[in-house]
Write a protein that holds these residues in place. Sequence first.
Motif, PDB file in Angstrom:
ATOM      1  N   GLY A 291      17.541 -23.774   1.674  1.00  0.00           N
ATOM      2  CA  GLY A 291      16.616 -24.164   2.689  1.00  0.00           C
ATOM      3  C   GLY A 291      16.824 -23.780   4.356  1.00  0.00           C
ATOM      4  O   GLY A 291      15.990 -23.454   5.191  1.00  0.00           O
ATOM      5  N   LEU A 292      18.227 -23.789   4.704  1.00  0.00           N
ATOM      6  CA  LEU A 292      18.514 -23.314   5.910  1.00  0.00           C
ATOM      7  C   LEU A 292      18.441 -21.771   6.185  1.00  0.00           C
ATOM      8  O   LEU A 292      17.902 -21.515   7.247  1.00  0.00           O
TER       9      LEU A 292
ATOM     10  N   TYR B 235      15.953 -20.223   4.725  1.00  0.00           N
ATOM     11  CA  TYR B 235      14.393 -20.381   4.786  1.00  0.00           C
ATOM     12  C   TYR B 235      14.215 -20.389   6.283  1.00  0.00           C
ATOM     13  O   TYR B 235      13.142 -19.774   6.937  1.00  0.00           O
ATOM     14  N   GLN B 236      14.725 -21.314   6.994  1.00  0.00           N
ATOM     15  CA  GLN B 236      14.317 -21.699   8.318  1.00  0.00           C
ATOM     16  C   GLN B 236      15.010 -20.681   9.234  1.00  0.00           C
ATOM     17  O   GLN B 236      14.062 -20.463  10.510  1.00  0.00           O
ATOM     18  N   GLU B 237      16.034 -19.964   8.838  1.00  0.00           N
ATOM     19  CA  GLU B 237      16.503 -19.034   9.848  1.00  0.00           C
ATOM     20  C   GLU B 237      15.766 -17.935   9.730  1.00  0.00           C
ATOM     21  O   GLU B 237      15.198 -17.196  10.792  1.00  0.00           O
TER      22      GLU B 237
ATOM     23  N   ASP C  53      12.314 -17.696   8.916  1.00  0.00           N
ATOM     24  CA  ASP C  53      11.271 -18.093   9.348  1.00  0.00           C
ATOM     25  C   ASP C  53      11.154 -18.095  11.067  1.00  0.00           C
ATOM     26  O   ASP C  53      10.206 -17.322  11.545  1.00  0.00           O
ATOM     27  N   ALA C  54      12.449 -18.389  11.627  1.00  0.00           N
ATOM     28  CA  ALA C  54      12.386 -18.277  13.087  1.00  0.00           C
ATOM     29  C   ALA C  54      12.586 -16.924  13.694  1.00  0.00           C
ATOM     30  O   ALA C  54      12.294 -16.863  14.732  1.00  0.00           O
TER      31      ALA C  54
ATOM     32  N   GLU D 234      11.455 -19.907  -1.378  1.00  0.00           N
ATOM     33  CA  GLU D 234      12.729 -20.196  -1.595  1.00  0.00           C
ATOM     34  C   GLU D 234      12.901 -20.329  -3.230  1.00  0.00           C
ATOM     35  O   GLU D 234      12.247 -20.810  -3.721  1.00  0.00           O
TER      36      GLU D 234
ATOM     37  N   ARG E  75      24.312 -27.546   9.254  1.00  0.00           N
ATOM     38  CA  ARG E  75      23.831 -28.854   8.484  1.00  0.00           C
ATOM     39  C   ARG E  75      24.456 -29.980   9.489  1.00  0.00           C
ATOM     40  O   ARG E  75      23.989 -31.154   9.526  1.00  0.00           O
TER      41      ARG E  75
END
Length: 726
Positions: free
Chosen positions: A13-14, A16-18, A20-21, A29, A183
């Motif tokens: 999940g992290l 994915y966010q990274e 995306d950024a 995912e 986290r």
Amino acid sequence: MNLFATCPKGLEGLLYQELDAIGAQHLKETVAGVAFEGDIALAYRACLWSRLANKILLPLAEFPVGDQNTLYNGARNIPWEEHLGPQSTLLVDFIGSSGAIRNTQFGALKIKDAIVDRIRDVTGDRPSVSKQHPDLRINARLNKGKVTISLDLSGESLHRRGYRTKQGTAPMKENLAAGVLLRAGWPKIAARGGALIDPMCGSGTLLVEAALIAADIAPGLGRARFGFEQWLNHRNDIWLELREEAIARKRAGLAKSRPEIRGYDANLSVIRAAEDNIIQAELDDWLRVSRKELADLKQPTHKVLEPGLVITNPPYGERLGDVESLKLLYQHLGERLKTEFKGWRAGIFTGNPELGKQMRLRAEKKYRLYNGTLPAELLMFSIEESQFVSAAPKPLKAELEADAPLSSGAQMLANRLQKNLKQLAKWAKKQNINAYRLYDADMPEYSAAIDLYRSEQGDLYAHVQEYAAPKSVDEARAEQRFAEIQAAVPRALDIHPDRVSYKQRRRHKHSDGSQYQKLAERPDGEIINVIEGQARLQVNLWQYLDTGLFLDHRPVRLKIAEMANNKRFLNLFCYTASASVHAALGGARFTLSVDMSNTYLKWARNNLALNGLSDTKHRTEQADCVEWLKTNEQEFDLILLDPPSFSNSKKMPGVLDIQRDHVALIDGAMKALAKGGTLIFSTNLRTFAMDRDALSAYQLEDITGQTIDKDFQRNPKIHQCWLVRW
């Protein structure tokens, strides 16, 4: 391009966010990874900036594999000549298996053969294999009958940033450390100027990753090479532009105001490793590490710190430490947090979440992660009083009937106990003494030793040891007197009978060779902690004949605490190492506790852990002390020699008789004593006589009178004690 990033399980999940950024498109995912799309610049940016990924892969083909021929043919159909030339070197990483491909080495071999055969057919020459530094790595993953073959754009795993040249035992990988920090909310804490402290920092991975995040430094900037740099389709102009941008961001990040980041560890060797890694990361003018026991954990006082984050990866018993001792370590960590870091947040990464409960803090969040293949959790806490967990009171049985009369004998004993209590309780309170002897066969009819213990929670316990009755005393009469002791003690001392332990102090020889019998355990396994001076010590009133704390030696232990500052301390026949705890808290450079009993040494490690003292600086060693002294080559400034009066344990080659053997023992201990040092010799043998002539080479100072406290003055022969010097 279609791309795929792999990562440790739990960080998807992290990741994915990274991704995306940084501009990735069409993200999806999956287990231990994220699929995404992007151009070549995005692929390079992911390699350079991802704090969480292990690999950035460029899939080339996916096809079903029925046997080794379909694997070979499918791999051979890929246009490898577009990716590497005949002078290039390669390496195939193969993961997975099937009915036809059962061995990863065989799978890697078939794909390698397909690649080199294809390039040889196209160019007339073939590339070679390099296991160390290949120009191009190929990744193959076989799962559910299909194989995916990809170019590995990262090369060596991205968690290898290049700064960690040295490490301690069981280190955390760099990308896992970054995931733990993300986290834990570190980016927001750092942005507002909050501090970060790791009280068990090891080789400093969490510290360096925290600094890289806070200073906006690309984690891949310190790497020597990436997998795409020798790829035929590599765009060096794009890559150089991205690197220059990352360097500029690093300069800007290091120029701005930076949060305080500090690390501590009791192990000097890992502190040295952390220092080397911090220098390698070019962060040595910012990060600070120092050797410090958990017992000394406090907020730094050189400046006022913004409330921040305490985060650490303590041992959790899978590969390091003893679980029972670790329970006490976590308990102590929780106490330090509650005392020193109110208003802060704390993150504890552990592979044993049950240990986290020992901190007696309510975890507001729990994140499931993996440390390699080991399941783990990140426990997040707010250090606020509302989150403190109070110890549940131990349930007691129904109270005694208040009107049950005592016999005349029991009443007489009760009166004596109350008289002694009146004399000693004020003294004990004034001296801050929480465990002392109340009664020692004051009345011949009731031949017992009765000790009082007040736990750190304030609960009062009594420990009753009945001495063996003379043969002239009728057995029935002895039983009656014992029953009267049992009736008198709770009533006289106002202690519930569930908190009174009764034992008969008789030596026996058992089938296992032990001299003292292990008694029945309490159903709740009750162990209490008592405070003595600065020390917290475990006491077991129920399970063994002795409780783990010889009360008559209290003044000796407190004297050791006063003498130990900056000393090298040796504790021979250490028992539960309570004296070593006092020495350590008194500032000893290090302590070594030696005993033959594994049971006592486990207890000793618990006592050390209970006080936040590590086994790197305060070691225990299982050995026969007599034999150990013969081979010892270490030197100590302060030694405690407190042997048993007599021992014929099967673990030792001979018999120890302290009257006969004390000269040889003292001689052996003095060989380990540094010039200007002090040996403390003590014995409980009442008939003991020191052979001063045989020990005339030493200065002997009898300090027995100074070591008999008020609660033992009725029995001044309880022990004898000397200082021995050169």
